[in-house]
Design a protein around this motif. Sequence first.
Motif, PDB file in Angstrom:
ATOM      1  N   PHE A 129      76.909   3.572 122.083  1.00 51.19           N
ATOM      2  CA  PHE A 129      76.326   2.587 121.178  1.00 51.19           C
ATOM      3  C   PHE A 129      76.765   1.193 121.611  1.00 51.19           C
ATOM      4  O   PHE A 129      77.686   1.029 122.414  1.00 51.19           O
ATOM      5  N   ASP A 130      76.098   0.191 121.051  1.00 43.18           N
ATOM      6  CA  ASP A 130      76.384  -1.195 121.390  1.00 43.18           C
ATOM      7  C   ASP A 130      76.673  -1.956 120.097  1.00 43.18           C
ATOM      8  O   ASP A 130      75.809  -2.064 119.232  1.00 43.18           O
ATOM      9  N   ARG A 131      77.898  -2.475 119.979  1.00 47.56           N
ATOM     10  CA  ARG A 131      78.265  -3.219 118.774  1.00 47.56           C
ATOM     11  C   ARG A 131      77.441  -4.489 118.600  1.00 47.56           C
ATOM     12  O   ARG A 131      77.313  -5.010 117.499  1.00 47.56           O
ATOM     13  N   LYS A 132      76.889  -4.996 119.710  1.00 48.97           N
ATOM     14  CA  LYS A 132      76.091  -6.213 119.642  1.00 48.97           C
ATOM     15  C   LYS A 132      74.610  -5.933 119.421  1.00 48.97           C
ATOM     16  O   LYS A 132      73.834  -6.861 119.211  1.00 48.97           O
ATOM     17  N   ASP A 133      74.223  -4.677 119.512  1.00 50.11           N
ATOM     18  CA  ASP A 133      72.813  -4.318 119.369  1.00 50.11           C
ATOM     19  C   ASP A 133      72.703  -2.993 118.630  1.00 50.11           C
ATOM     20  O   ASP A 133      72.813  -1.918 119.222  1.00 50.11           O
ATOM     21  N   ALA A 134      72.480  -3.066 117.329  1.00 50.44           N
ATOM     22  CA  ALA A 134      72.389  -1.856 116.507  1.00 50.44           C
ATOM     23  C   ALA A 134      71.094  -1.090 116.744  1.00 50.44           C
ATOM     24  O   ALA A 134      70.922   0.003 116.206  1.00 50.44           O
ATOM     25  N   ARG A 135      70.199  -1.631 117.563  1.00 48.54           N
ATOM     26  CA  ARG A 135      68.926  -0.962 117.835  1.00 48.54           C
ATOM     27  C   ARG A 135      68.952  -0.202 119.159  1.00 48.54           C
ATOM     28  O   ARG A 135      67.908   0.180 119.675  1.00 48.54           O
ATOM     29  N   VAL A 148      66.176   6.467 111.075  1.00 51.80           N
ATOM     30  CA  VAL A 148      66.110   5.091 111.543  1.00 51.80           C
ATOM     31  C   VAL A 148      65.560   4.154 110.476  1.00 51.80           C
ATOM     32  O   VAL A 148      64.574   4.471 109.797  1.00 51.80           O
ATOM     33  N   GLN A 149      66.202   3.018 110.344  1.00 51.45           N
ATOM     34  CA  GLN A 149      65.686   1.931 109.522  1.00 51.45           C
ATOM     35  C   GLN A 149      64.605   1.239 110.356  1.00 51.45           C
ATOM     36  O   GLN A 149      64.898   0.535 111.319  1.00 51.45           O
ATOM     37  N   HIS A 150      63.355   1.445 110.000  1.00 47.74           N
ATOM     38  CA  HIS A 150      62.256   0.989 110.841  1.00 47.74           C
ATOM     39  C   HIS A 150      62.112  -0.532 110.819  1.00 47.74           C
ATOM     40  O   HIS A 150      62.244  -1.173 109.779  1.00 47.74           O
ATOM     41  N   ASP A 151      61.853  -1.087 112.004  1.00 44.68           N
ATOM     42  CA  ASP A 151      61.610  -2.519 112.150  1.00 44.68           C
ATOM     43  C   ASP A 151      60.596  -2.677 113.280  1.00 44.68           C
ATOM     44  O   ASP A 151      60.946  -2.576 114.457  1.00 44.68           O
ATOM     45  N   ALA A 152      59.344  -2.925 112.926  1.00 42.97           N
ATOM     46  CA  ALA A 152      58.289  -2.996 113.936  1.00 42.97           C
ATOM     47  C   ALA A 152      58.544  -4.097 114.952  1.00 42.97           C
ATOM     48  O   ALA A 152      58.168  -3.982 116.124  1.00 42.97           O
ATOM     49  N   ALA A 153      59.188  -5.184 114.530  1.00 45.16           N
ATOM     50  CA  ALA A 153      59.449  -6.306 115.430  1.00 45.16           C
ATOM     51  C   ALA A 153      60.620  -6.034 116.359  1.00 45.16           C
ATOM     52  O   ALA A 153      60.755  -6.685 117.398  1.00 45.16           O
ATOM     53  N   ASN A 154      61.467  -5.083 116.010  1.00 40.00           N
ATOM     54  CA  ASN A 154      62.643  -4.767 116.818  1.00 40.00           C
ATOM     55  C   ASN A 154      62.868  -3.263 116.795  1.00 40.00           C
ATOM     56  O   ASN A 154      63.760  -2.764 116.106  1.00 40.00           O
ATOM     57  N   PRO A 155      62.073  -2.503 117.544  1.00 40.85           N
ATOM     58  CA  PRO A 155      62.142  -1.036 117.470  1.00 40.85           C
ATOM     59  C   PRO A 155      63.488  -0.490 117.942  1.00 40.85           C
ATOM     60  O   PRO A 155      64.148  -1.072 118.795  1.00 40.85           O
ATOM     61  N   PHE A 156      63.870   0.630 117.354  1.00 44.53           N
ATOM     62  CA  PHE A 156      65.090   1.337 117.742  1.00 44.53           C
ATOM     63  C   PHE A 156      64.782   2.174 118.971  1.00 44.53           C
ATOM     64  O   PHE A 156      63.798   2.915 119.004  1.00 44.53           O
ATOM     65  N   PHE A 165      63.078   6.927 124.252  1.00 44.58           N
ATOM     66  CA  PHE A 165      62.317   7.237 123.047  1.00 44.58           C
ATOM     67  C   PHE A 165      62.388   6.016 122.139  1.00 44.58           C
ATOM     68  O   PHE A 165      63.472   5.523 121.824  1.00 44.58           O
ATOM     69  N   GLU A 166      61.223   5.535 121.722  1.00 44.27           N
ATOM     70  CA  GLU A 166      61.157   4.347 120.886  1.00 44.27           C
ATOM     71  C   GLU A 166      60.675   4.730 119.496  1.00 44.27           C
ATOM     72  O   GLU A 166      59.633   5.364 119.339  1.00 44.27           O
ATOM     73  N   ASP A 167      61.445   4.337 118.495  1.00 44.60           N
ATOM     74  CA  ASP A 167      61.113   4.674 117.115  1.00 44.60           C
ATOM     75  C   ASP A 167      59.913   3.871 116.632  1.00 44.60           C
ATOM     76  O   ASP A 167      59.838   2.666 116.821  1.00 44.60           O
ATOM     77  N   ALA A 168      58.984   4.585 116.031  1.00 42.26           N
ATOM     78  CA  ALA A 168      57.886   3.933 115.334  1.00 42.26           C
ATOM     79  C   ALA A 168      57.775   4.566 113.955  1.00 42.26           C
ATOM     80  O   ALA A 168      56.706   4.623 113.368  1.00 42.26           O
ATOM     81  N   GLY A 169      58.895   5.082 113.456  1.00 41.48           N
ATOM     82  CA  GLY A 169      58.894   5.788 112.184  1.00 41.48           C
ATOM     83  C   GLY A 169      60.285   5.984 111.651  1.00 41.48           C
ATOM     84  O   GLY A 169      61.042   5.025 111.585  1.00 41.48           O
TER      85      GLY A 169
END
Length: 317
Positions: A129-135, A148-156, A165-169
Amino acid sequence: MMNEEALGWVIRTRDPAFNDWEAFTLWLEADPGHAAAYDGLMMADSDMDSYIPVDPVVMPVAANDAGVRGPWRWVGGGAVAAALVATVSIAVLNRSDIYSVTTRPGETRTIALDDGTKVELNGGTTMRFDRKDARFAALDAGEAAFTVQHDAANPFRVTVGDDMFEDAGTVFNIVHAGGATRIGVSEGKVIYNPQAEAIALPAGRALADDAQGLRVMDIAPGAVASWRQGRLVYANAAVADISQDIGRSLGVTLTATPGAQAMRFTGTIRLDRDPARFFAQAAPLMGLTAVRQGDGWVLKEGPHKEGPHKEGHGPQS
């Protein structure tokens, strides 16, 4: 030597004018360790500018050379290159923002990220994991469930080997073991390799990438990450995969004979922390026998026996 070569490719591929992708691909394929070395140095990308000279280093060109190549910001070999590799390697090792989490076989752990995302690690799992990037997350080995806490502007994004694998859900589960990867989605949608195949996996779909190739199939949403509820749910799954899941979840050393590995099973297997009790119920359910061997167990082909705790639909071929 490998780190020097990897650093050279990192610096070259960061150059907007770089176009020698064929040579880069051949270098990656020449040794499995090349990709790992390259990825490790790329993770230090944000720190590298402070180590790389602002003025490019130009390689001397002999008078009889056919042409002059553009300047590189790194020259292989010599004290300067060695010092640069050592400096960047230390930076990679000492980056406090990148950290690893490992669970022992049979152990589970939950990681709560700053963006509200929850990652549940099954046994025998290693993640970064990255402490500077939770995504960002990287599954190096094992199994993990993601809410995942979804964020369309900043996908996980989850990196698994060479894939992404990129989250869209919302909710999905990934297994990465023995060079194979499996993912199942129970809520929302996940994109497999968005910059390449870009395969959309909505809820109720699964993907496998193994020796048989890349395949997409249906999966019951309730079967995704079912290990969290103390059960393993399968639909026509190979015993080879099931045995890996059992060993990871129970923390036991489990092997299977070639004949047993090739068998398939549909049904539900309830986990039990007592291995003897577990195998006494689970092995007959799969049409197998389980034999204790030293500190571990072996699954072998055997007659299917009905038992009072049977659950599921039995073996399939």
